[in-house]
Design an enzyme around this catalytic site. Structure first.
Site, mmCIF file in Angstrom:
data_model
loop_
_atom_site.group_PDB
_atom_site.id
_atom_site.type_symbol
_atom_site.label_atom_id
_atom_site.label_comp_id
_atom_site.label_asym_id
_atom_site.label_seq_id
_atom_site.Cartn_x
_atom_site.Cartn_y
_atom_site.Cartn_z
ATOM 1 N N HIS A 1 0.852 -1.213 0.000
ATOM 2 C CA HIS A 1 0.000 0.000 0.000
ATOM 3 C C HIS A 1 0.884 1.258 0.000
ATOM 4 O O HIS A 1 0.956 1.998 0.981
ATOM 5 C CB HIS A 1 -0.860 -0.085 1.268
ATOM 6 N N GLU B 1 -1.182 1.359 -5.104
ATOM 7 C CA GLU B 1 -0.989 0.132 -4.333
ATOM 8 C C GLU B 1 -0.891 -1.073 -5.268
ATOM 9 O O GLU B 1 -1.801 -1.319 -6.059
ATOM 10 C CB GLU B 1 -2.154 -0.029 -3.353
HETATM 11 C C1 BG6 Z 1 -6.960 2.260 0.805
HETATM 12 C C2 BG6 Z 1 -8.440 2.102 0.641
HETATM 13 O O1 BG6 Z 1 -6.321 1.148 0.257
HETATM 14 O O2 BG6 Z 1 -6.614 2.356 2.179
HETATM 15 C C3 BG6 Z 1 -9.138 3.286 1.308
HETATM 16 O O3 BG6 Z 1 -8.735 2.041 -0.738
HETATM 17 C C4 BG6 Z 1 -8.696 3.381 2.764
HETATM 18 O O4 BG6 Z 1 -10.549 3.107 1.232
HETATM 19 C C5 BG6 Z 1 -7.178 3.479 2.813
HETATM 20 O O5 BG6 Z 1 -9.280 4.523 3.369
HETATM 21 C C6 BG6 Z 1 -6.561 3.639 4.203
HETATM 22 O O6 BG6 Z 1 -6.981 2.638 5.054
HETATM 23 P P1 BG6 Z 1 -6.514 2.649 6.582
HETATM 24 O O7 BG6 Z 1 -7.149 1.417 7.182
HETATM 25 O O8 BG6 Z 1 -5.024 2.606 6.594
HETATM 26 O O9 BG6 Z 1 -7.035 3.949 7.166
#
Ligand code: BG6
Length: 278
Positions: free
Chosen positions: A154, A254
């Site tokens: 990510h 990602e």
């Molecule tokens: C992304 C999603 O991969 O991660 C989003 O597509 C999400 O919807 C983001 O808000 C962050 O997620 P987190 O759990 O780290 O706040």
């Protein structure tokens, strides 16, 4: 040089420095939270107000979403899986030459993981730090049963400004818009003037991200899905560890196996998701 370091609160990380780049990798989550080539600005974005605390995911860098990407049907289980907040073991740190260093971290099943996901597994992250960043996430099934995973590296990229950002390489690709849950098709390059949360599918080539200062390349293997995300103003205000203007300087691309690109791993078999950034 590869050094094991500890913050005053006990949070452990590995610092890598060689003649081409430097990086920092937390043992919690095998979370790469800094990568910078010599003489350049950092490539990864890291929130100024991120937590470096046991059990909380770092906001920025490259969280590892595994063994599921996004929400679990059982909403009591953590979004993006448990790997990003679990403690990993360092398997090896090595220096191929003065320009390239390698770190391998491993997570295996535990009583805690088996309660959330009932499979025996070994998960290795192999990072190569040079003028190119290489991340290989290898899932090995040690169970008697096959299992299905969705996952993502990510990556939060640092930007001059979100209004400068242009992503190329996803023209004509179908995507699932996670804001409307509708299927759409990309027309042309991606630019940003509102919240974007999309899972691109059938991705088969290199993606580039340009801003005012540079063009970065993302090349994925064993992956045909890519998530593009910027939370914009309102969602940023609701998120943990984000300053209100944080969305102006970050963007996630990602490298994934998500939605239709979920992978089944048979007993004693492995699947390796690979991303190269340069
Ligand atoms: C992304 C999603 O991969 O991660 C989003 O597509 C999400 O919807 C983001 O808000 C962050 O997620 P987190 O759990 O780290 O706040």
């Amino acid at each position: 040089m590869i050094t094991h370091k500890k913050l005053p609160n006990g949070f452990e990380y590995i610092e890598v420095k060689n003649s081409s780049a430097e990086a920092k990798i937390a043992l919690q989550g095998a979370h790469l939270f800094h990568y910078k080539r010599v003489g350049e600005e950092p490539i990864l974005w890291l929130s100024e107000v991120s937590d470096f605390e046991a059990g909380k995911a770092i906001r920025g860098g490259v969280p590892i979403c595994w063994p599921w990407f996004g929400f679990h049907q059982d909403r009591s289980l953590p979004q993006h899986g448990f790997a990003r907040t679990a403690m990993w073991d360092c398997v090896s740190c090595s220096e191929a030459d003065e320009k390239s260093s390698s770190v391998i971290l491993r997570l295996t099943h535990s009583q805690g993981s088996l309660k959330m996901w009932p499979y025996l597994f070994e998960l290795d992250l192999h990072l190569t730090i040079s003028d190119k960043l290489t991340m290989e996430l290898k899932t090995t099934n040690l169970d008697r049963n096959s299992f299905k995973i969705t996952q993502a590296l990510h990556t939060y990229f640092s930007l001059s400004h979100i209004s400068d950002a242009v992503i190329k390489g996803l023209d004509k690709k179908p995507y699932l818009d996670a804001l409307t849950w509708k299927k759409e098709v990309q027309e042309g390059d991606i630019t940003f003037n509102q919240e974007v949360d999309r899972v691109y599918q059938e991705v088969d080539g290199e993606i580039t991200l340009s801003d005012k200062n540079r063009t970065l390349h993302v090349r994925n293997e064993n992956s045909s899905s890519v998530v593009v995300w910027n939370p914009w103003i309102e969602k940023t205000s609701r998120m943990s560890a984000m300053k209100e203007d944080a969305y102006e300087h970050m963007l996630c691309i990602e490298s994934a196996n998500a939605f239709d690109d979920a992978r089944v791993v048979k007993p004693q078999k492995s699947h390796t998701l690979k991303a190269e950034i340069f």
